[in-house]
Design an enzyme around this catalytic site. Structure first.
Site, PDB file in Angstrom:
ATOM      1  N   ASP A  53       0.863  -1.170   0.000  1.00  0.00           N
ATOM      2  CA  ASP A  53       0.000   0.000   0.000  1.00  0.00           C
ATOM      3  C   ASP A  53       0.904   1.226   0.000  1.00  0.00           C
ATOM      4  O   ASP A  53       2.099   1.150   0.299  1.00  0.00           O
ATOM      5  CB  ASP A  53      -0.927  -0.016   1.214  1.00  0.00           C
ATOM      6  CG  ASP A  53      -2.201   0.785   0.987  1.00  0.00           C
ATOM      7  OD1 ASP A  53      -2.220   1.659   0.095  1.00  0.00           O
ATOM      8  OD2 ASP A  53      -3.181   0.545   1.718  1.00  0.00           O
ATOM      9  N   TRP A  54       0.305   2.367  -0.311  1.00  0.00           N
ATOM     10  CA  TRP A  54       1.100   3.576  -0.528  1.00  0.00           C
ATOM     11  C   TRP A  54       1.734   4.043   0.794  1.00  0.00           C
ATOM     12  O   TRP A  54       1.044   4.278   1.778  1.00  0.00           O
ATOM     13  CB  TRP A  54       0.225   4.650  -1.143  1.00  0.00           C
ATOM     14  CG  TRP A  54       0.235   4.653  -2.644  1.00  0.00           C
ATOM     15  CD1 TRP A  54       0.448   5.731  -3.454  1.00  0.00           C
ATOM     16  CD2 TRP A  54       0.038   3.541  -3.540  1.00  0.00           C
ATOM     17  NE1 TRP A  54       0.401   5.354  -4.788  1.00  0.00           N
ATOM     18  CE2 TRP A  54       0.158   4.010  -4.868  1.00  0.00           C
ATOM     19  CE3 TRP A  54      -0.200   2.182  -3.354  1.00  0.00           C
ATOM     20  CZ2 TRP A  54       0.035   3.206  -5.984  1.00  0.00           C
ATOM     21  CZ3 TRP A  54      -0.318   1.359  -4.464  1.00  0.00           C
ATOM     22  CH2 TRP A  54      -0.205   1.866  -5.752  1.00  0.00           C
TER      23      TRP A  54
END
Length: 808
Positions: free
Chosen positions: A229-230
């Site tokens: 995920d970012w």
């Protein structure tokens, strides 16, 4: 390109790259793209957020895209074909935007109804979630667009989501939280999977070798790419050795700065890096971005075209669930006077908040949809009570660019001496300020607009977004600070707002200025009607309701309750909406409540109203879909995907608040209906509930197939005993007799006209009929019990003892 040739090309490419070049490929190039490498024929790969709409790289202000119903409403169709259709729509949208990967679907579970991001997830049941997600993924990838099931793993709530340690026993992980990913992997073979922010049993998800390397890649044979995920990746060597393949976003990440050093120091083997690159290039080959040129279609259906509008209207309406329908009030008959009441009727919420947000071509309000369907002369619209405390950016229709006079705002970048760097027109009232964007060097950012009001009015005037602000309007000047939310994306998701009430004349100019702010953020202008006392709004609503034949009260949540990054504290409707419903029901001849929310809400007025339609977050065609459902033009045949508590605090899992950084899944496998069953507490509405517009008779249920103690098939005869054609969702639950929880093991759907009968055959999935033996690290078959053929566990129509399975 054949698979063998593609694999040969991948191996040749890996051999041709030095360590520095290989490491460079394993971090994002920008926020939503990956590096190209011309020397090996690797093209740039572009990704987009978008479980229910392909947003593109711009968080706000980008191109218009289809806004589909939220995932929870899509799941309420219980229809794999609908999810395949959705995958096709998203694939065409992605191709039109030259986007290779859609970051979805989100297949975490509805563990507790307080979860803020549940609108983006399918259901509380792992089998329903996995089966629908598999259809979605297959369809996307059939069109050459990659899917990325997320968030792996145990990301069921948003509170402290980047640091929380989710503590769950091995059995719960296997039977509930891993199962949707297992089903998608086995049935759809996704090309990527996204690892979550949180830790699982003490190990951060991006470093969880047990989950990523041993189970996902090893046991299940996943041959795709695992991305973070970012901003989720914390350490280089640990994540690389655990099986993470790609760190997002880029270009600077813990891998770009530390992975090569880790290899040279011997902490990470270069063969490990080669495996990550191998998976990246395999993905690129599948996407047509490696050793070949991707071709894109020259034309796809427009987001606002008749084809798309019809599809999205139908999909949304079919997923809506009729929760109550006393006296056959629905579908609406005739065209008598109707009062449409509530802020959500005019300010209809079409989508949740956060990274999944897209810019639709329009949102049809419920008020407009009903007026169009019933005739404007028959419909009176009354605003209702306030529902928002955090305001949104103003609609462009209320603003005019001071320089051009066209709808929208003027944005100017000024240097430290108030000199103009650049000036732009925006056709929306909000924008993203990024480190590498056109506003990055501005000492002052100025937003301005002239108001387009039909007459003098008291309005709330202000801004959204973090920063030190000064806002001016005729007779008004105010300076203040808006702070960001904590955590990644705190300036992008759920931007806070500040506004003051100002008396404005048509054409009055609003100007807002802010200085530099060293974080990505969304900023914009706020312009909305001044709030009025709830008592006055309720009085106006009851006056209209008393004069109408039917009062339709539209209530719901907003992006404050249904959003990424924040959980709810209560299931009560925001503001004074409950008081509004109760007051209207006391005077109206007939009261229909439309709930514009993705997740359960409390309904203290349920006994006082005639009908309730749970409409979800219906996407861009919201009002048209609600009107079609209420009039019966399209049957709202949806079935609930979450169990509705009657009161706050009820149910097997409730709180999302970690204690000392740990969120303990103490309920184990008793999540949702599994935990409600046998608890002694009756929910307001069971998982699987939905009335539709006809009635059904179930007879002749029988087991049609077994594999040892596992049931593989069930049949039942259905008769439509009502007066309208309807669609029925036959649900089969296995209810053990040894203290184990019940579980959905299969479902099927049939459409029959009034008086028609038919045999429905339900295939039952063996993956739902097993128990994880943690001591032996193996699956054991579920034995004994009863099969319930039902319309949800609250409406079991017939049962079959499992000893019949031994005779089949």
């Amino acid at each position: 390109m054949t698979q063998t040739l593609a694999e040969d090309s991948v191996e040749n490419a890996i051999r041709s790259l030095d360590l520095t070049a290989k490491v460079r490929l394993l971090s994002g190039a920008r926020m939503f793209s990956l590096h190209a490498e011309a020397s090996i024929g690797l093209e740039e790969i572009v990704m987009s957020d978008g479980p229910t709409g392909v947003r593109g790289e711009a968080v706000v202000g980008g191109r218009e895209s289809c806004l589909l119903p939220s995932a929870s409403l899509l799941a309420q169709t219980w229809d794999r074909q609908v999810l395949e259709e959705v995958g096709g729509i998203l694939a065409e949208e992605a191709m039109d935007q030259r986007t290779h990967i859609v970051l979805g679907p989100t297949i975490n579970l509805h563990r507790t109804p307080l979860g803020g991001r549940l609108f983006e997830c399918f259901s509380e049941d792992p089998y329903l979630t996995g089966a629908l997600a598999a259809a979605y993924v297959r369809s996307l990838q059939r069109h050459g667009i990659g899917a990325s099931p997320k968030h792996f793993l145990a990301n069921e709530s948003e509170t402290q989501r980047t640091t929380v340690d989710c503590v769950a026993d091995e059995r719960a992980l296997r039977e509930l939280y891993l199962l949707p990913f297992e089903i998608v992997e086995q049935d759809a073979r996704p090309w990527t999977v996204m690892a979550s922010y949180n830790s699982v049993n003490g190990t951060t998800a991006t470093e969880h070798g047990e989950l990523i390397d041993r189970i996902l890649k090893g046991e299940w044979g996943f041959d795709g790419l695992v991305m973070s995920d970012w901003f989720a990746t914390k350490r280089a060597a640990e994540s690389a050795n655990a099986g993470l393949d790609l760190v997002m976003p880029g270009p600077e990440t813990v891998w770009s700065t530390g992975l090569e050093k880790a290899v040279r120091s011997g902490t990470v083997k270069e063969e490990t890096v080669d495996e990550h690159v191998r998976r990246l290039l395999r993905l690129a080959a599948r996407l047509g971005a490696f050793a070949g040129t991707r071709t894109w279609p020259t034309a796809v259906p427009r987001p606002d075209g008749e084809l798309r509008r019809g599809q999205l209207r139908r999909i949304a309406a079919e997923g809506m669930a009729v929760l109550k329908n006393d006296r056959g009030v629905l579908p609406l008959a005739g065209a008598g006077p109707v009062a449409v009441i509530g802020r959500h009727a005019t300010d209809t919420v079409a989508q949740g908040g956060g990274s999944a947000r897209v810019r639709p071509p329009h949102v049809v309000s419920i008020a407009d949809g009903l007026a169009s369907a019933l005739g404007r002369e028959n419909v009176t619209v009354v605003d209702g009570v306030e529902t928002r405390t955090r305001l949104l950016a103003a609609p462009a229709s209320l603003l005019r660019d001071p320089e051009t006079g066209t709808p929208g705002i003027r944005v100017r970048a000024l240097d430290g001496h108030d000199g103009l760097i650049e000036s732009r027109h925006l056709d929306v009232a909000e924008l993203e300020v990024a480190e590498d964007g056109w506003l990055a060097t501005a000492a002052t950012i100025e937003l301005s607009a002239d108001v387009a009001l039909p007459g003098p009015a008291r309005m709330r005037v202000g801004v959204i977004g973090p920063g030190d602000w000064t806002v001016t309007a005729p007779g008004h000047c105010e300076s203040f600070t808006v702070t960001p939310h904590k955590g990644p994306g705190g300036g992008l998701h759920r931007p806070k707002s500040h506004a003051a009430v100002v008396a404005l004349e048509p054409g009055a100019r609003i100007t807002a200025t802010t200085g530099p702010h060293f974080e990505m953020r969304i900023i914009g202008l706020v312009l909305t009607a001044a709030p009025r006392p709830a008592a006055a709004a309720i009085r106006e609503a009851t006056d209209a309701a008393a004069r109408a034949e039917t009062a339709i009260v539209v209530v719901g949540n907003t992006q404050e309750q249904e959003t990424e990054g924040e959980d709810k504290k209560t299931l009560a409707l925001p503001g004074d909406q409950d008081a509004l419903v109760a007051a209207v029901a006391a005077v109206a001849p007939r009261t229909v409540v439309v709930v514009n929310a993705a997740t359960p809400v409390l309904m203290p007025w349920i006994d006082d109203v005639d009908a309730v339609l749970f409409a979800g977050l219906p996407g861009q065609e919201a009002g048209a879909a609600v009107a079609a459902a209420l009039t019966g033009d399209i049957e709202p045949a949806g079935r609930l995907v979450t169990t509705f508590p009657a009161r706050d605090g009820e149910g097997p899992a409730w709180s999302t608040e970690p204690v000392d950084g740990r969120l303990v899944y103490a309920e184990g496998t008793r999540v949702g209906y599994r935990g409600w069953h046998g608890s002694g507490t009756e929910p307001l509405f069971w998982f699987g509930h939905g009335l539709g517009y006809t009635t059904w008779d179930y007879t002749g249920a029988a087991i049609t197939g077994t594999d040892g103690p596992t049931v593989t098939g069930v049949s039942v005869t259905l008769s439509n005993t009502g007066e309208r054609r309807g669609k029925e969702t036959v649900q089969v639950y296995r209810i053990p007799d040894n203290g184990e929880t019940p579980r959905l093991i299969g479902w099927a759907q049939v459409s029959l006209g009034p008086g028609e009968s038919g045999t429905v055959r339900v295939e039952c999935d063996a993956r739902t009929q097993r128990i994880w033996d943690a001591a032996g690290h193996r699956w054991l078959p579920l034995t004994g019990g009863t099969l319930a053929v039902a319309r949800g566990l609250g409406d079991i129509r017939t049962t079959v003892p499992l000893d019949a399975a031994q005779e089949a």
